[in-house]
Design a protein around this motif. Structure first.
Motif, PDB file in Angstrom:
ATOM      1  N   VAL A  39      11.242  -7.358  -0.195  1.00  0.00           N
ATOM      2  CA  VAL A  39      11.833  -8.696  -0.098  1.00  0.00           C
ATOM      3  C   VAL A  39      10.844  -9.743  -0.618  1.00  0.00           C
ATOM      4  CG1 VAL A  39      12.698 -10.460   1.493  1.00  0.00           C
ATOM      5  CG2 VAL A  39      13.438  -8.078   1.737  1.00  0.00           C
ATOM      6  N   GLU A  66      19.141 -12.687  -2.643  1.00  0.00           N
ATOM      7  CA  GLU A  66      19.515 -11.684  -1.653  1.00  0.00           C
ATOM      8  C   GLU A  66      20.703 -10.862  -2.153  1.00  0.00           C
ATOM      9  OE1 GLU A  66      21.179 -11.452   2.936  1.00  0.00           O
ATOM     10  OE2 GLU A  66      20.206 -13.295   2.264  1.00  0.00           O
ATOM     11  N   THR A  67      21.672 -11.524  -2.749  1.00  0.00           N
ATOM     12  CA  THR A  67      22.852 -10.833  -3.285  1.00  0.00           C
ATOM     13  C   THR A  67      22.453  -9.864  -4.394  1.00  0.00           C
ATOM     14  OG1 THR A  67      24.236 -12.730  -2.726  1.00  0.00           O
ATOM     15  CG2 THR A  67      25.111 -11.182  -4.361  1.00  0.00           C
ATOM     16  N   GLU A  68      21.583 -10.313  -5.291  1.00  0.00           N
ATOM     17  CA  GLU A  68      21.132  -9.442  -6.377  1.00  0.00           C
ATOM     18  C   GLU A  68      20.332  -8.253  -5.837  1.00  0.00           C
ATOM     19  OE1 GLU A  68      20.597 -12.714  -9.990  1.00  0.00           O
ATOM     20  OE2 GLU A  68      19.007 -12.500  -8.491  1.00  0.00           O
ATOM     21  N   LYS A 119      20.660  -6.877  -2.874  1.00  0.00           N
ATOM     22  CA  LYS A 119      21.621  -5.951  -2.262  1.00  0.00           C
ATOM     23  C   LYS A 119      22.297  -5.094  -3.318  1.00  0.00           C
ATOM     24  CE  LYS A 119      22.648  -8.680   1.863  1.00  0.00           C
ATOM     25  NZ  LYS A 119      23.649  -9.511   2.561  1.00  0.00           N
ATOM     26  N   LYS A 120      22.639  -5.695  -4.448  1.00  0.00           N
ATOM     27  CA  LYS A 120      23.265  -4.946  -5.544  1.00  0.00           C
ATOM     28  C   LYS A 120      22.306  -3.889  -6.088  1.00  0.00           C
ATOM     29  CE  LYS A 120      26.549  -8.442  -7.069  1.00  0.00           C
ATOM     30  NZ  LYS A 120      26.901  -9.413  -8.117  1.00  0.00           N
ATOM     31  N   ILE A 160      19.908  -2.435  -4.441  1.00  0.00           N
ATOM     32  CA  ILE A 160      19.803  -1.378  -3.428  1.00  0.00           C
ATOM     33  C   ILE A 160      21.029  -0.473  -3.484  1.00  0.00           C
ATOM     34  CG2 ILE A 160      19.779  -0.918  -0.936  1.00  0.00           C
ATOM     35  CD1 ILE A 160      17.968  -3.469  -0.707  1.00  0.00           C
ATOM     36  N   GLU A 161      22.211  -1.066  -3.603  1.00  0.00           N
ATOM     37  CA  GLU A 161      23.440  -0.269  -3.736  1.00  0.00           C
ATOM     38  C   GLU A 161      23.378   0.610  -4.978  1.00  0.00           C
ATOM     39  OE1 GLU A 161      26.590  -3.170  -3.685  1.00  0.00           O
ATOM     40  OE2 GLU A 161      26.356  -3.528  -1.519  1.00  0.00           O
ATOM     41  N   TYR A 182      21.244   3.591  -4.243  1.00  0.00           N
ATOM     42  CA  TYR A 182      21.956   4.597  -3.455  1.00  0.00           C
ATOM     43  C   TYR A 182      22.919   5.396  -4.331  1.00  0.00           C
ATOM     44  CZ  TYR A 182      20.541   3.667   1.381  1.00  0.00           C
ATOM     45  OH  TYR A 182      19.833   3.588   2.544  1.00  0.00           O
TER      46      TYR A 182
END
Length: 123
Positions: free
Chosen positions: A99, A109-111, A113-114, A116-117, A120
């Motif tokens: 972070v 934060e949105t980017e 999260k993307k 990280i997705e 995965y």
């Protein structure tokens, strides 16, 4: 168990870590007796006091309990506690740093999260 006698990490901590890993992976089940200090020290040529010091680290963390005259046993709930401890360590060791670096790189934060997705999905 495998010990690195050339490591800067003390042997007693390696003993504690390897017993913890065995509990975490199910090698030692909750309520089960673990090998004695004598058994471990003989098998791996380690001083029994060193083995005991490592085990006592786990007793202090309430992962093992001593049964006088019988031996050491894995405490019920030990596996869950190890998981919680490792999740907290993961957060401190990795998430906080990611972070902070994302902020330095102006990643929202949105980017993040993307990303990280995406990570995965790619595994």
């Amino acid at each position: 168990m495998h010990f690195n006698f050339n490591s800067s990490e003390p042997i007693y901590l390696q003993v504690a870590q390897q017993i913890e890993d065995a509990i975490f992976t199910g090698g030692f089940k909750e309520g089960e007796q673990i090998p004695s200090t004598t058994e471990i020290s003989k098998e791996f040529h380690i001083n029994p006091a060193t083995v005991l010091k490592g085990m006592n680290q786990l007793v202090a963390r309430n992962l093992l309990e001593k049964h006088r005259g019988v031996g050491m046993f894995v405490v019920p709930g030990a596996s869950k506690q190890i998981t919680l401890d490792r999740q907290q360590n993961f957060y401190q060791k990795y998430v906080v740093g990611v972070v902070k670096e994302a902020i330095r790189l102006n990643i929202t934060e949105t980017e993040l999260k993307k990303l990280i997705e995406q990570g995965y999905q790619s595994l």
